[in-house]
Design a protein around this motif. Structure first.
Motif, short mmCIF file in Angstrom:
data_model
loop_
_atom_site.label_atom_id
_atom_site.label_comp_id
_atom_site.label_asym_id
_atom_site.label_seq_id
_atom_site.Cartn_x
_atom_site.Cartn_y
_atom_site.Cartn_z
N MET A 1 61.04 46.08 17.67
CA MET A 1 60.34 47.20 17.04
C MET A 1 60.12 46.93 15.56
N ALA A 2 61.14 46.44 14.86
CA ALA A 2 61.03 46.21 13.43
C ALA A 2 59.97 45.16 13.12
N SER A 3 59.83 44.17 14.01
CA SER A 3 58.89 43.08 13.75
C SER A 3 57.44 43.56 13.77
N THR A 4 57.16 44.66 14.50
CA THR A 4 55.79 45.18 14.54
C THR A 4 55.58 46.33 13.56
N THR A 5 56.62 47.14 13.34
CA THR A 5 56.48 48.29 12.46
C THR A 5 56.26 47.86 11.01
N PRO A 7 54.96 45.01 9.63
CA PRO A 7 53.61 44.54 9.31
C PRO A 7 52.58 45.66 9.32
N ARG A 8 52.68 46.59 10.27
CA ARG A 8 51.74 47.70 10.31
C ARG A 8 51.85 48.55 9.05
N GLU A 13 49.61 50.12 3.78
CA GLU A 13 49.75 50.20 2.33
C GLU A 13 48.64 49.44 1.63
N ARG A 14 48.29 48.26 2.17
CA ARG A 14 47.23 47.47 1.55
C ARG A 14 45.89 48.20 1.66
#
Length: 224
Positions: A1-5, A7-8, A13-14
């Motif tokens: 879960m952390a690996s996808t959350t 980056p999203r 933010e960008r």
């Protein structure tokens, strides 16, 4: 879960950062004196340090850019007036005058965006619909208050509340727009007080008089 959350979250933010930079850049270019209609997308993108293609990811066209800029400006323009229309009006004409001063100040702060909004709304259907929608929302606020006053018996029973709300809103907006276009600020207080009196007279018939002083007791007389 952390690996996808994560980056999203970073992508979001960008995107928000790019959007803010583009809006800030366009506002700064207009503040420098460049009319909105003469702002090329390429120049906006270059000064905001984003690719032209990135600009269009956030704003499909310049109309959407103007709508985004105008959203904040219109909120500032009508914000204090909405507060007054929803208040108890115990402060009488002074309360209306305060709201008018705030509207004038907001118009001056956002005058270039608001001027562009009025100009482009004359030929761009998307911008025109945005402006009509915002004016319609404000009309509903005023109409709701006039309806309540009508039910309470505090206004003329023959009042057409919908039309009265429309007349008041367009009178105020057009008057402030014309005033700020021709006056550098010396007449702001006069316009604010005159608009306030006009609104109060239209709604309630007469402005409230000054506070009544307590009756003086004659020397030597005792109360009951």
């Amino acid at each position: 879960m952390a690996s996808t959350t994560q980056p999203r979250s970073k992508v979001r933010e960008r995107r928000e950062d790019v959007r803010r930079r583009v809006l800030r850049t366009a506002a700064e270019m207009m503040a420098d004196g460049t009319p909105y209609t003469e702002l090329p997308v390429q120049r906006i993108a270059e000064r905001a340090q984003v690719a032209r293609s990135t600009f269009y990811l956030h704003f499909p066209d310049k109309s959407r850019l103007l709508i985004a800029l105008a959203d904040e400006a219109v909120e500032a323009l009508f914000g204090e007036a909405v507060v007054w229309w929803r208040a108890d009006h115990a402060d009488g004409v002074d309360g209306v005058a305060h709201a008018m001063r705030q509207m004038i100040a907001a118009y001056r702060e956002h005058r270039r965006v608001l001027h562009a909004l009025g100009e482009v709304a004359g030929y761009d259907p998307d911008v025109a619909e945005f402006w009509r929608d915002r004016m319609r929302r404000f009309t509903e606020v005023v109409q709701a208050r006039l309806d309540a006053e009508l039910r309470a018996g505090t206004v003329d029973p023959e009042m057409d509340v919908r039309t009265t709300a429309q007349v008041l809103i367009w009178t105020v907006e057009r008057t402030i727009s014309a005033h700020c276009h021709h006056d550098e600020g010396t007449g702001d207080e006069r316009i604010a007080r005159t608009l306030a009196r006009s609104i109060w007279l239209t709604v309630y018939g007469i402005p409230p008089g000054p506070p009544r002083a307590a009756p003086r007791r004659e020397p030597g007389l005792r109360g009951p």
